[in-house]
Design a protein around this motif. Structure first.
Motif, PDB file in Angstrom:
ATOM      1  N   CYS A 224       0.860  -1.180   0.000  1.00 15.13           N
ATOM      2  CA  CYS A 224       0.000   0.000   0.000  1.00 15.13           C
ATOM      3  C   CYS A 224       0.897   1.230   0.000  1.00 15.13           C
ATOM      4  CB  CYS A 224      -0.910   0.000   1.241  1.00 15.13           C
ATOM      5  SG  CYS A 224      -2.048   1.395   1.321  1.00 15.13           S
ATOM      6  N   GLY A 225       0.691   2.109  -0.965  1.00  9.93           N
ATOM      7  CA  GLY A 225       1.497   3.330  -1.030  1.00  9.93           C
ATOM      8  C   GLY A 225       2.980   3.067  -1.179  1.00  9.93           C
ATOM      9  N   GLY A 226       3.337   2.001  -1.872  1.00 10.97           N
ATOM     10  CA  GLY A 226       4.750   1.700  -2.098  1.00 10.97           C
ATOM     11  C   GLY A 226       5.446   0.999  -0.955  1.00 10.97           C
ATOM     12  N   GLU A 227       4.691   0.585   0.067  1.00 10.96           N
ATOM     13  CA  GLU A 227       5.291  -0.121   1.211  1.00 10.96           C
ATOM     14  C   GLU A 227       4.660  -1.496   1.364  1.00 10.96           C
ATOM     15  OE1 GLU A 227       6.274   2.072   4.885  1.00 10.96           O
ATOM     16  OE2 GLU A 227       5.122   3.715   4.011  1.00 10.96           O
ATOM     17  N   GLN A 228       5.486  -2.461   1.813  1.00 10.56           N
ATOM     18  CA  GLN A 228       4.976  -3.801   2.086  1.00 10.56           C
ATOM     19  C   GLN A 228       4.139  -3.779   3.363  1.00 10.56           C
ATOM     20  OE1 GLN A 228       5.536  -5.544  -1.100  1.00 10.56           O
ATOM     21  NE2 GLN A 228       5.255  -7.083   0.491  1.00 10.56           N
ATOM     22  N   VAL A 229       2.956  -4.392   3.289  1.00  6.26           N
ATOM     23  CA  VAL A 229       2.014  -4.399   4.404  1.00  6.26           C
ATOM     24  C   VAL A 229       1.575  -5.830   4.659  1.00  6.26           C
ATOM     25  CG1 VAL A 229      -0.246  -3.610   5.217  1.00  6.26           C
ATOM     26  CG2 VAL A 229       1.218  -2.056   3.912  1.00  6.26           C
ATOM     27  N   LEU A 230       1.467  -6.176   5.931  1.00  7.64           N
ATOM     28  CA  LEU A 230       0.968  -7.488   6.329  1.00  7.64           C
ATOM     29  C   LEU A 230      -0.447  -7.341   6.862  1.00  7.64           C
ATOM     30  CD1 LEU A 230       1.585 -10.548   6.964  1.00  7.64           C
ATOM     31  CD2 LEU A 230       2.127  -9.764   9.286  1.00  7.64           C
ATOM     32  N   LEU A 231      -1.373  -8.109   6.287  1.00  5.96           N
ATOM     33  CA  LEU A 231      -2.738  -8.180   6.813  1.00  5.96           C
ATOM     34  C   LEU A 231      -2.862  -9.417   7.685  1.00  5.96           C
ATOM     35  CD1 LEU A 231      -5.234  -7.385   3.894  1.00  5.96           C
ATOM     36  CD2 LEU A 231      -4.600  -5.924   5.817  1.00  5.96           C
ATOM     37  N   VAL A 232      -3.500  -9.266   8.835  1.00  9.90           N
ATOM     38  CA  VAL A 232      -3.764 -10.391   9.731  1.00  9.90           C
ATOM     39  C   VAL A 232      -5.207 -10.316  10.181  1.00  9.90           C
ATOM     40  CG1 VAL A 232      -3.163 -11.539  11.896  1.00  9.90           C
ATOM     41  CG2 VAL A 232      -1.378 -10.412  10.565  1.00  9.90           C
ATOM     42  N   ARG A 233      -5.908 -11.431  10.053  1.00 12.35           N
ATOM     43  CA  ARG A 233      -7.315 -11.474  10.477  1.00 12.35           C
ATOM     44  C   ARG A 233      -7.443 -12.255  11.778  1.00 12.35           C
ATOM     45  NH1 ARG A 233     -12.414 -13.960   7.014  1.00 12.35           N
ATOM     46  NH2 ARG A 233     -13.985 -13.795   8.686  1.00 12.35           N
ATOM     47  N   ARG A 234      -8.153 -11.630  12.737  1.00 10.84           N
ATOM     48  CA  ARG A 234      -8.459 -12.296  14.007  1.00 10.84           C
ATOM     49  C   ARG A 234      -9.954 -12.169  14.232  1.00 10.84           C
ATOM     50  NH1 ARG A 234      -6.113 -15.304  17.289  1.00 10.84           N
ATOM     51  NH2 ARG A 234      -6.552 -14.065  19.134  1.00 10.84           N
ATOM     52  N   GLY A 235     -10.687 -13.217  13.903  1.00 11.34           N
ATOM     53  CA  GLY A 235     -12.141 -13.156  14.003  1.00 11.34           C
ATOM     54  C   GLY A 235     -12.697 -12.151  13.018  1.00 11.34           C
ATOM     55  N   THR A 236     -13.402 -11.169  13.526  1.00  9.73           N
ATOM     56  CA  THR A 236     -13.977 -10.150  12.641  1.00  9.73           C
ATOM     57  C   THR A 236     -13.039  -8.973  12.428  1.00  9.73           C
ATOM     58  OG1 THR A 236     -15.050  -9.068  14.541  1.00  9.73           O
ATOM     59  CG2 THR A 236     -16.333 -10.730  13.356  1.00  9.73           C
TER      60      THR A 236
END
Length: 511
Positions: free
Chosen positions: A32-44
Motif C-alpha cells: 500500500c502506497g509503495g510499502e509492504q504491508v501485512l494483513l492479519v485477520r483475528r475473528g472479525t
C-alpha cells in the motif's frame, strides 16, 4: 541492524481484497502506497502492519500469529498487531500501522497511521524512583534504558559503561560484520543521537568499582560517585583469557567488543591463515566469517565434537561436517600449549602456523562489583523471579543473572543476547514498581555460512533427543527432553515450528 530494500510483492491492498481471501487467523502480504504491508485477520478484526521485522527485516508473513501479536520467524521478536509496538527484543522499533476498512465483503487498507508514543503501563506499586543507574553498556543495559523511556519514565538515567563504544549489536561482531558483509552503520544498537534525544547520560570508558549500599551510590574508579534510587547491574561477561606462554602477544585476540572485532578485521586484511581456539558458537562463527574472507582456518578444541554439550551429538557432527565442507580444518581433543611467534604448539605434540589467533574458550560473568558490595552470588548474581538481587532496589540482568526459570524448574544463568535484552526490559519495568515475573523462554540463534540454527528453551541435561526431519538435509526440529518433557528445541530451516515450540513451552509453564 538496518533493513534492506524490500521488493514490492502481493496485491495492492488499497484496491482491496476479498474477505474470503483472508481466513480467520490468516496472514497475507501485500502493499500500500509503495510499502509492504501485512494483513492479519483475528475473528472479525483485520490488522494492517509493516510486513518486515524492524530487527533484521525478517518476513512477518512467514512468522506466527499468537493472539493479537505476530512473531518474527528469524529471531522471535514479537509485535502488537493493534499498535505495532515491539513487545519483545530483539526488536525495539515498532511496526507501522494502517487503517483497515471492510465493506461489501472486501478489505481495504487506507492511510498509514501517525506513530504515537505507547501508553505507559498502569498498576505500578510504590513511589516512582527519580534516579536510575545502569552499570553496563551491553544488551541488558541498553534494553533497560530503552524500556524506561518507552514507559515515559521522567527521572534521570545514568548508564555507566567501561566500553569505548556505545551499545552495539554484538551478535553481528562474530557474524556478518566480521565476515565483511555488513557495513559498520549496522553495528550500533541505536545511533548516537538516541541517547541525547532520550536524555540518557551514557558515560563511556567509565568503570564502577563499588556500591555504597548505605548512601545508595555507585563508586567509580576515578572516585566519583553516582547516586541512585534504583540500580541495575548489567555488567555482562568477559572472555576467558589464555594463560599459556605467548598468549599475551598482539596477534592473539579475543572477541567481545567492537574494538576487538576491528582488530581482528585489520589483521585479517593481510593474513592468509588463522587459528581459532575453541569450537564454541563464537569460535565457529568466527571460523565461518574468516572463511568468507578466504582465510585458511584451523580450529583447535578439547571436545570430541563441536557444540555437543548444548546441541547434542547429531547436530555436533553436522556442524563439523558443514565447516569441513567450507574448508575448516579441525584439531579436536586438542588444546594449545604455547604460542611462539606465529607457531602454536598443541597438546598432541603437533605444531600449527598462523598469522593470527582468535581465542574463543568461553566467558565468565563479571560479578566482581556484586561481590564487593556483598550481594548474594552463586555462579552468577542470584536474583528472584522479578530480577531483584538480595539487596532491595538493586536488580541484575543479562549474562550475570542467575534466575529461577519456570520452564525447567531450575535456577539458571544463560549467556544469550536476546535473553539479556528481554531481562533488561523486565528489570526496567520492575524498577518502576511493576511486579512482572521474568518468564520468557530463552532463545538464541547461531549462523554458520548459509545455515541458521535457532534454539529455544534451556536444557542443561536431557535423557532423550527426538529428531523430526533430517539434520544433514538442513531441515529439522530437534527436541531435547527430560522425563518426556521438552526443555529445549533446536531447528534448522523450521522457523514456524521453532516459534510453535516456544509457545508450547510458554503454555506449559506453571501459573
Amino acid at each position: 541492524m538496518a533493513e534492506g530494500h524490500t521488493k514490492i510483492v502481493g496485491p495492492d491492498l488499497a484496491q482491496g481484497i476479498a474477505l474470503s481471501d483472508l481466513p480467520d487467523g490468516g496472514k497475507l502480504a501485500g502493499h500500500c502506497g509503495g510499502e509492504q504491508v501485512l494483513l492479519v485477520r483475528r475473528g472479525t478484526e483485520v490488522f494492517a502492519v509493516s510486513a518486515t521485522c524492524t530487527h533484521y527485516g525478517g518476513p512477518l508473513a512467514e512468522g506466527l500469529v499468537v493472539e493479537d501479536t505476530v512473531r518474527c520467524p528469524w529471531h522471535h521478536a514479537c509485535f502488537d498487531l493493534r499498535t505495532g509496538e515491539a513487545l519483545r527484543a530483539p526488536a525495539f522499533i515498532p511496526l507501522a500501522c494502517w487503517t483497515v476498512e471492510q465493506r461489501d465483503g472486501r478489505i481495504f487498507v487506507g492511510e498509514k497511521l501517525k506513530r504515537t508514543a505507547p501508553k505507559p503501563r498502569s498498576g505500578g506499586s510504590g513511589p516512582v524512583p527519580k534516579k536510575i543507574v545502569i552499570v553496563g553498556g551491553g544488551a541488558a543495559g541498553f534494553a533497560a534504558a530503552d524500556m524506561l523511556r518507552r514507559e515515559q519514565f521522567q527521572g534521570s538515567i545514568v548508564m555507566i559503561s567501561d566500553d569505548h563504544a556505545p551499545p552495539v549489536d554484538r551478535p553481528n561482531l562474530s557474524k556478518d560484520y566480521l565476515a565483511g558483509k555488513a557495513p559498520e552503520d549496522w553495528v550500533p544498537l541505536r545511533g548516537e543521537t538516541f541517547y541525547s534525544k532520550n536524555n540518557i547520560d551514557l558515560r563511556l570508558d567509565t568503570k564502577a568499582v563499588d556500591i555504597d549500599l548505605r548512601s545508595r551510590e555507585v563508586v567509580l574508579a576515578d572516585e566519583g560517585r553516582v547516586p541512585y534510587h534504583r540500580l541495575l547491574l548489567a555488567t555482562g561477561a568477559e572472555p576467558v583469557r589464555l594463560t599459556i606462554p605467548g598468549a599475551d602477544q598482539p596477534h592473539v585476540h579475543t572477541l567481545r567488543s567492537l574494538t576487538d572485532c576491528r582488530a581482528i578485521i585489520e589483521q585479517a586484511t593481510t593474513a592468509s591463515r588463522a587459528i581459532v581456539l575453541g569450537a564454541s558458537f563464537i569460535g565457529l562463527e568466527v571460523a565461518a566469517a574468516l572463511r568468507a574472507r578466504d582465510i585458511e582456518v584451523h580450529v583447535v578444541a578439547p571436545e570430541k565434537r563441536p557444540m555437543e554439550r548444548v546441541l547434542g551429538p547429531q547436530i555436533g557432527d553436522f556442524i563439523r561436517a558443514l565447516h569441513e565442507q567450507h574448508g575448516v580444518v579441525f584439531h579436536l581433543e586438542n588444546t594449545a600449549k604455547s604460542i611462539d611467534g606465529r607457531k602454536v604448539k598443541l597438546s598432541s605434540g603437533g605444531t600449527l602456523a598462523a598469522d593470527f589467533v582468535v581465542v574463543g574458550i568461553g566467558v565468565r560473568p563479571r560479578i566482581g562489583l556484586a561481590e564487593t558490595a556483598g550481594l548474594v552470588v552463586d555462579h552468577g548474581i542470584v536474583v528472584d523471579a522479578f530480577l531483584e538481587t538480595s539487596e532491595p532496589g538493586i536488580f541484575a540482568a543479562g549474562d550475570i543473572a542467575r534466575w529461577p526459570d519456570p520452564n525447567s524448574g531450575e535456577s539458571i544463568r544463560v549467556e544469550h543476547w536476546v535473553v539479556a535484552e528481554r531481562q533488561g526490559q523486565t528489570a526496567a519495568l520492575n524498577m518502576l514498581g511493576h511486579r512482572e515475573i521474568f518468564a520468557a523462554v530463552p532463545f538464541f540463534w547461531s549462523q554458520h555460512y548459509d545455515v541458521p540454527i535457532n534454539y529455544v528453551g534451556h536444557a542443561g541435561q536431557w535423557d532423550e533427543i527426538a529428531v523430526d526431519g533430517d539434520i544433514t538435509a538442513k531441515d529439522c526440529l530437534v527436541r531435547f527432553k527430560r522425563k518426556g518433557r521438552t526443555l529445549a528445541a533446536a531447528s534448522i530451516f523450521r522457523d514456524v515450528e521453532s516459534l510453535e515450540a516456544e509457545v508450547e513451552m510458554e503454555r506449559q509453564m506453571p501459573t
